[in-house]
Design a protein around this motif. Structure first.
Motif, PDB file in Angstrom:
ATOM      1  N   ILE A 282      -9.636   1.479  -7.117  1.00 43.60           N
ATOM      2  CA  ILE A 282     -10.261   1.159  -5.831  1.00 43.60           C
ATOM      3  C   ILE A 282      -9.607   2.000  -4.737  1.00 43.60           C
ATOM      4  O   ILE A 282      -8.400   1.903  -4.510  1.00 43.60           O
ATOM      5  CB  ILE A 282     -10.117  -0.336  -5.512  1.00 43.60           C
ATOM      6  CG1 ILE A 282     -10.745  -1.182  -6.621  1.00 43.60           C
ATOM      7  CG2 ILE A 282     -10.758  -0.653  -4.162  1.00 43.60           C
ATOM      8  CD1 ILE A 282     -10.526  -2.673  -6.454  1.00 43.60           C
ATOM      9  N   VAL A 283     -10.395   2.835  -4.075  1.00 46.15           N
ATOM     10  CA  VAL A 283      -9.900   3.703  -2.998  1.00 46.15           C
ATOM     11  C   VAL A 283     -10.033   2.961  -1.674  1.00 46.15           C
ATOM     12  O   VAL A 283     -11.117   2.482  -1.322  1.00 46.15           O
ATOM     13  CB  VAL A 283     -10.677   5.027  -2.960  1.00 46.15           C
ATOM     14  CG1 VAL A 283     -10.214   5.886  -1.784  1.00 46.15           C
ATOM     15  CG2 VAL A 283     -10.507   5.787  -4.280  1.00 46.15           C
ATOM     16  N   LEU A 284      -8.907   2.898  -0.941  1.00 44.75           N
ATOM     17  CA  LEU A 284      -8.856   2.181   0.328  1.00 44.75           C
ATOM     18  C   LEU A 284      -8.116   3.025   1.376  1.00 44.75           C
ATOM     19  O   LEU A 284      -7.460   4.013   1.023  1.00 44.75           O
ATOM     20  CB  LEU A 284      -8.146   0.837   0.144  1.00 44.75           C
ATOM     21  CG  LEU A 284      -8.805  -0.147  -0.834  1.00 44.75           C
ATOM     22  CD1 LEU A 284      -7.825  -1.235  -1.235  1.00 44.75           C
ATOM     23  CD2 LEU A 284     -10.065  -0.740  -0.222  1.00 44.75           C
ATOM     24  N   ARG A 285      -8.168   2.589   2.615  1.00 43.47           N
ATOM     25  CA  ARG A 285      -7.435   3.278   3.681  1.00 43.47           C
ATOM     26  C   ARG A 285      -5.944   3.018   3.499  1.00 43.47           C
ATOM     27  O   ARG A 285      -5.513   1.879   3.340  1.00 43.47           O
ATOM     28  CB  ARG A 285      -7.905   2.803   5.041  1.00 43.47           C
ATOM     29  CG  ARG A 285      -9.377   3.104   5.307  1.00 43.47           C
ATOM     30  CD  ARG A 285      -9.815   2.626   6.676  1.00 43.47           C
ATOM     31  NE  ARG A 285      -9.177   3.407   7.736  1.00 43.47           N
ATOM     32  CZ  ARG A 285      -9.333   3.160   9.025  1.00 43.47           C
ATOM     33  NH1 ARG A 285     -10.064   2.127   9.420  1.00 43.47           N
ATOM     34  NH2 ARG A 285      -8.741   3.911   9.938  1.00 43.47           N
ATOM     35  N   SER A 286      -5.163   4.078   3.517  1.00 37.59           N
ATOM     36  CA  SER A 286      -3.743   3.992   3.175  1.00 37.59           C
ATOM     37  C   SER A 286      -2.877   3.606   4.372  1.00 37.59           C
ATOM     38  O   SER A 286      -3.152   3.983   5.512  1.00 37.59           O
ATOM     39  CB  SER A 286      -3.269   5.328   2.614  1.00 37.59           C
ATOM     40  OG  SER A 286      -1.891   5.292   2.314  1.00 37.59           O
ATOM     41  N   ARG A 287      -1.817   2.869   4.063  1.00 34.43           N
ATOM     42  CA  ARG A 287      -0.774   2.655   5.060  1.00 34.43           C
ATOM     43  C   ARG A 287       0.163   3.864   5.068  1.00 34.43           C
ATOM     44  O   ARG A 287       0.206   4.649   4.116  1.00 34.43           O
ATOM     45  CB  ARG A 287       0.009   1.379   4.754  1.00 34.43           C
ATOM     46  CG  ARG A 287      -0.794   0.108   4.980  1.00 34.43           C
ATOM     47  CD  ARG A 287       0.104  -1.112   4.956  1.00 34.43           C
ATOM     48  NE  ARG A 287      -0.663  -2.345   5.105  1.00 34.43           N
ATOM     49  CZ  ARG A 287      -1.044  -2.859   6.271  1.00 34.43           C
ATOM     50  NH1 ARG A 287      -0.720  -2.230   7.397  1.00 34.43           N
ATOM     51  NH2 ARG A 287      -1.735  -3.982   6.330  1.00 34.43           N
ATOM     52  N   ALA A 288       0.952   3.984   6.131  1.00 33.88           N
ATOM     53  CA  ALA A 288       1.799   5.166   6.330  1.00 33.88           C
ATOM     54  C   ALA A 288       2.910   5.273   5.298  1.00 33.88           C
ATOM     55  O   ALA A 288       3.413   6.373   5.051  1.00 33.88           O
ATOM     56  CB  ALA A 288       2.395   5.140   7.739  1.00 33.88           C
ATOM     57  N   LEU A 289       3.312   4.133   4.654  1.00 33.84           N
ATOM     58  CA  LEU A 289       4.426   4.224   3.721  1.00 33.84           C
ATOM     59  C   LEU A 289       4.062   4.944   2.434  1.00 33.84           C
ATOM     60  O   LEU A 289       4.938   5.344   1.658  1.00 33.84           O
ATOM     61  CB  LEU A 289       4.991   2.835   3.401  1.00 33.84           C
ATOM     62  CG  LEU A 289       4.275   1.981   2.345  1.00 33.84           C
ATOM     63  CD1 LEU A 289       5.272   0.982   1.758  1.00 33.84           C
ATOM     64  CD2 LEU A 289       3.106   1.261   2.927  1.00 33.84           C
ATOM     65  N   VAL A 290       2.763   5.122   2.164  1.00 33.81           N
ATOM     66  CA  VAL A 290       2.362   5.916   0.996  1.00 33.81           C
ATOM     67  C   VAL A 290       2.533   7.384   1.359  1.00 33.81           C
ATOM     68  O   VAL A 290       1.919   7.873   2.318  1.00 33.81           O
ATOM     69  CB  VAL A 290       0.905   5.641   0.605  1.00 33.81           C
ATOM     70  CG1 VAL A 290       0.495   6.519  -0.579  1.00 33.81           C
ATOM     71  CG2 VAL A 290       0.722   4.164   0.244  1.00 33.81           C
ATOM     72  N   PRO A 291       3.369   8.126   0.633  1.00 34.04           N
ATOM     73  CA  PRO A 291       3.672   9.514   1.008  1.00 34.04           C
ATOM     74  C   PRO A 291       2.422  10.387   1.112  1.00 34.04           C
ATOM     75  O   PRO A 291       1.457  10.207   0.365  1.00 34.04           O
ATOM     76  CB  PRO A 291       4.595   9.992  -0.119  1.00 34.04           C
ATOM     77  CG  PRO A 291       5.216   8.748  -0.661  1.00 34.04           C
ATOM     78  CD  PRO A 291       4.159   7.696  -0.548  1.00 34.04           C
TER      79      PRO A 291
END
Length: 400
Positions: A93-102
């Protein structure tokens, strides 16, 4: 470097992951090449070992749906519904990422794919390592995806730290990828999980309200109030008449049961009517055929609406109860009115005589039928303004 192959040393694999090493892991689809998904250096190793283009993002393996809120933002309820239905399993499932994901995981983009693998050893490894895994398939880019630990060893012996041997992967196909970062939702890769199963699961989570009642009661006004709330409106009568013009499967089955009723791909209504209105059994056969095909058409419309991100639908059908369509609904609403009021409305609307309007009203189910078979009743004997208020109050309650 010697590549460790083990069936049991899960804790050792977790330590390798935490210190930045690479471990091949089994899933229900194919083996993956896993590294700490929050460690940019470990992720860079994955790209180097695979020869993967840096412009192609990686997904993250996670232990369950609770990881969505941790690594992603603006997660739609529909994503949790799919995770509940298909995780662990072959769905990314592709979602909008948070900043902690490099950024290297996202290949500079704003989204990230999450996947929960259906393999006990890899799930155990995820829980032991306490970090998500960046884990593409464990093969050099362009080579066949591996289904066994031995195939992984052939590819990467001496290039990665360890291989968790979980036996042969059963499915042998990559996961299906769905982008839920925006609407409409989109299948990016068709893998082991059929796209139709995904759409069915989304449609099953939709709130569907069934609207029924006789002519002149005010169903149109009730449906307009639901449409203002963002509902897809499905008019079964309109669907049926469109299908009589174009649905080859339904027309073919009608022709099979009633020879001569379809001529040059068009329904001969007089020919069919002469048969079914003189024979109750024939009418039941016709209803069985048409209800089945209409049901299939409605299911397709609901799937399409769910994939578009829709969460609310309304089905308008005079035979909502009799046809079984009501079983799709979270609530059924019968719209009723006094016969005299209905007759006056029909006369004004259709410019017909009182006698003809009365005949139409008398040919339909009475008010008591709807009171006995519907979850809710909307009475419409007053002004349009008052009826709209009644509709809004009921729908607010039903959709809580």
């Amino acid at each position: 470097m010697d590549t460790l192959i083990t069936k049991t040393k899960i804790d050792a694999g977790a330590k390798i992951i935490r210190r930045g090493g690479l471990v091949a892991v089994p899933t229900e689809t194919v083996y993956g090449l896993a590294g700490n998904g929050l460690d940019p250096e470990a992720v860079e190793k994955i790209y180097e070992v695979k020869g993967r283009p840096a412009v192609k993002p990686l997904s993250l393996m996670v232990p369950g749906p609770e990881a969505m809120g941790k690594y992603c933002r603006d997660v739609p309820k529909a994503a949790y519904a799919l995770a509940k239905k298909f995780w662990p399993g072959p769905l990314t499932i592709v979602l909008r990422s948070r900043a902690l994901v490099p950024e290297i995981v996202r290949a500079g983009g704003a989204t990230v794919g999450l996947r929960c693998p259906d393999h006990k050893k890899t799930l155990k490894l995820l829980k032991a390592a306490k970090v998500p895994f960046a884990a593409p398939s464990a093969n050099p880019s362009g080579a066949p995806s591996p289904r066994t630990a031995l195939e992984v060893k052939t590819y990467f012996d001496g290039k990665i730290d360890a291989i968790i041997d979980g036996g042969e992967c059963g499915l042998g196909r990559e996961s299906t990828i769905i982008d839920m970062s925006k609407k409409p939702y989109k299948i990016l890769r068709q893998g082991a999980l059929p796209a139709e199963d995904i759409a069915d699961a989304l449609a099953a989570e939709m709130r569907i309200i069934g609207i029924t009642g006789g002519t002149g009661c005010g169903k149109t006004t009730a449906l307009e109030r639901l449409e203002k709330r963002g509902a897809l409106i499905i008019d079964c009568d309109r669907v049926y008449h469109e299908m009589l013009e174009s649905d080859r499967d339904m027309l073919g089955e009608i022709e099979q049961w009633f020879p001569g009723a379809v001529v040059d791909g068009k329904l001969d209504r007089k020919e069919l009517g002469a048969v079914v209105f003189a024979d109750e059994t024939a009418l039941e056969d016709l209803n069985r055929i048409t209800h089945k095909h209409i049901d299939n058409k409605i299911n397709g419309m609901l799937r399409d609406w769910a994939m578009a991100g829709g969460t609310l639908a309304a089905i308008d059908a005079i035979a909502l109860i009799e046809s079984g369509i009501s079983k799709k609904c979270c609530a059924t609403v019968g719209v009723v009115a006094d016969n005299n009021t209905r007759i006056e409305r029909i006369m004004a609307r259709d410019n017909i005589s009182r006698e003809y309007a009365m005949m139409r009203v008398n040919a339909q189910q009475n008010t008591e039928f709807y009171r006995q078979n519907c979850d809710h009743i909307l009475e419409n004997n007053g002004s349009v303004r008052d009826f709209k208020k009644e509709c809004d109050a009921l729908f607010t309650e039903v959709l809580k």
